[in-house]
Design an enzyme around this catalytic site. Structure first.
Site, PDB file in Angstrom:
ATOM      1  N   GLU A 142      -5.717   4.052 -15.614  1.00 21.23           N
ATOM      2  CA  GLU A 142      -6.768   4.401 -15.845  1.00 21.23           C
ATOM      3  C   GLU A 142      -6.871   2.939 -14.797  1.00 21.23           C
ATOM      4  O   GLU A 142      -5.718   2.415 -14.253  1.00 21.23           O
ATOM      5  CB  GLU A 142      -6.796   3.832 -16.919  1.00 21.23           C
ATOM      6  CG  GLU A 142      -5.915   2.739 -17.955  1.00 21.23           C
ATOM      7  CD  GLU A 142      -6.340   1.033 -17.764  1.00 21.23           C
ATOM      8  OE1 GLU A 142      -7.251   0.663 -17.034  1.00 21.23           O
ATOM      9  OE2 GLU A 142      -5.822   0.879 -19.064  1.00 21.23           O
TER      10      GLU A 142
ATOM     11  N   ARG B 185      -1.396  -0.140 -25.517  1.00 24.28           N
ATOM     12  CA  ARG B 185      -1.926   0.997 -25.645  1.00 24.28           C
ATOM     13  C   ARG B 185      -2.472   1.292 -24.398  1.00 24.28           C
ATOM     14  O   ARG B 185      -4.194   1.768 -24.598  1.00 24.28           O
ATOM     15  CB  ARG B 185      -1.829   2.008 -27.337  1.00 24.28           C
ATOM     16  CG  ARG B 185      -0.773   1.332 -27.875  1.00 24.28           C
ATOM     17  CD  ARG B 185      -1.195   2.278 -29.107  1.00 24.28           C
ATOM     18  NE  ARG B 185      -0.993   3.168 -29.336  1.00 24.28           N
ATOM     19  CZ  ARG B 185      -0.335   4.457 -28.737  1.00 24.28           C
ATOM     20  NH1 ARG B 185       0.877   3.193 -29.826  1.00 24.28           N
ATOM     21  NH2 ARG B 185       0.211   5.635 -29.141  1.00 24.28           N
TER      22      ARG B 185
ATOM     23  N   CYS C 136      -1.239   3.431 -10.352  1.00 21.52           N
ATOM     24  CA  CYS C 136       0.587   3.835 -10.547  1.00 21.52           C
ATOM     25  C   CYS C 136       1.835   2.561  -9.809  1.00 21.52           C
ATOM     26  O   CYS C 136       2.477   3.082 -10.574  1.00 21.52           O
ATOM     27  CB  CYS C 136       0.458   4.414  -8.570  1.00 21.52           C
ATOM     28  SG  CYS C 136      -0.066   4.075  -7.406  1.00 21.52           S
TER      29      CYS C 136
ATOM     30  N   HIS D  37       0.018   4.630  -2.449  1.00 22.99           N
ATOM     31  CA  HIS D  37       1.021   5.239  -3.198  1.00 22.99           C
ATOM     32  C   HIS D  37       2.359   4.838  -4.170  1.00 22.99           C
ATOM     33  O   HIS D  37       2.591   5.340  -2.738  1.00 22.99           O
ATOM     34  CB  HIS D  37       0.565   6.906  -3.516  1.00 22.99           C
ATOM     35  CG  HIS D  37       0.431   7.693  -4.770  1.00 22.99           C
ATOM     36  ND1 HIS D  37       0.559   7.208  -5.921  1.00 22.99           N
ATOM     37  CD2 HIS D  37       1.590   8.727  -4.425  1.00 22.99           C
ATOM     38  CE1 HIS D  37       0.927   7.519  -6.580  1.00 22.99           C
ATOM     39  NE2 HIS D  37       1.785   8.555  -6.020  1.00 22.99           N
TER      40      HIS D  37
ATOM     41  N   ASP E 108       7.012  11.098 -10.563  1.00 22.69           N
ATOM     42  CA  ASP E 108       5.476  10.850 -10.127  1.00 22.69           C
ATOM     43  C   ASP E 108       4.168  10.870 -11.803  1.00 22.69           C
ATOM     44  O   ASP E 108       4.053  12.199 -12.070  1.00 22.69           O
ATOM     45  CB  ASP E 108       4.723  11.354  -8.463  1.00 22.69           C
ATOM     46  CG  ASP E 108       3.266  11.175  -9.094  1.00 22.69           C
ATOM     47  OD1 ASP E 108       3.541   9.621  -9.416  1.00 22.69           O
ATOM     48  OD2 ASP E 108       3.130  11.289  -7.495  1.00 22.69           O
TER      49      ASP E 108
END
Length: 284
Positions: free
Chosen positions: A40, A65, A70, A107, A122
């Site tokens: 998110e 939570r 990444c 990334h 990943d």
């Protein structure tokens, strides 16, 4: 630095501590994290760069939570793997998503060495990455729970490129090289992702996760649900529907203020026509 809270991490994933750091344990851990911890980008979408201090990531994802992108998710994954005795190394990749070359190195992923084998670990790619770790071998098709993948070598960029078989053809996800990654590289990439107007994160809310065996990808108000039977695409039309998607299906612990702020921005965007959604979602 205090010891990593492995107990809370494993509880969040709903699994027991692996007996040994072997390939099967790595497979179970990556699959469990991808299913339990959603991707998110609320923070950059609402104007703040995520704090990459590990204690902050633990508080945000394990205790509040939330999810993350990444740099957060794979930092958490890497800390857990190291605490369990895995040999890890970070890498920075260029997202391609079907294009012949990627953008900046933004990334974060890892490679893991187990005996004579190396794997791509990943748990933080927002697109349709492999649910389980891929073996770091070239030109070999690998069937994962959620699709077929292979690694190829791009001689021009000197990158290893991950491809996924989709709609009868191979499509690139991202490429990476063997350059050593230091903390400053990650901090710079995080800053670019969160603040540069040409990156998708400040401009579009992107979410991804699993509801059972269904993978859910969200780009603004456009939602794709992927199952073994095929994909369905829908458009979110109200704040209440958006809140239910975020909290009930993706299980992201965001408060009413963040829901309202994100929806207010999303409402300013014109819904994409069905034929254009797949193109836009390539930025995930």
């Amino acid at each position: 630095m205090p010891a990593f809270d492995l107990t809370t991490y494993l509880e969040r994933l709903g699994m027991e501590r692996p007996a040994v750091p072997d390939a099967e344990a790595l497979r179970q851990l990556q699959r469990a994290q991808l299913r339990a911890l959603p991707f998110e980008s609320f923070d950059p979408y609402l104007g703040s760069a995520p704090d990459l201090d590990l204690d902050v990531i633990v508080e945000k994802i394990l205790h509040r939570r939330r999810g993350g992108y990444c740099f957060e998710l794979n930092a958490l994954f890497g800390a857990a793997l190291s605490a369990l005795g895995f040999q890890t190394r970070r890498a920075l990749g260029r997202v391609r998503k079907g294009l012949p070359e990627g953008g900046p190195r933004t990334h974060l992923l890892m490679t893991v060495t187990i005996g004579e084998e190396r794997f791509i670990a990943d748990a933080g790619f927002g697109g349709p990455g492999a649910l389980e770790p891929l073996k770091l071998v070239l030109d070999v098709e690998q069937d994962m729970t959620n699709g077929r993948y292979r690694l190829i070598r791009d001689a021009r960029t000197d990158e290893t490129v991950i491809e996924r078989w989709t709609n009868g053809q191979w499509g690139s996800l991202y490429g990476f090289d063997s350059a050593f990654v230091v903390d400053a590289d990650v901090a710079g990439a995080n800053h670019i992702c969160a603040t540069w107007s040409r990156m998708p994160f400040p401009n579009h809310l992107m979410l991804a996760g699993f509801d059972g065996n269904t993978r859910i990808g969200v780009f603004g108000r456009n939602v794709t649900r992927e199952t073994a039977e095929g994909d369905t695409r829908t458009v979110v039309t109200s704040e209440a529907e958006f809140a239910s998607l975020v909290r009930d299906e993706l299980r992201i612990g965001v408060d009413d203020r963040m829901i309202a702020a994100a929806w207010a921005r999303i409402e300013q965007d014109t819904p994409l026509p069905a034929e254009a959604r797949g193109i836009a979602e390539k930025t995930l």
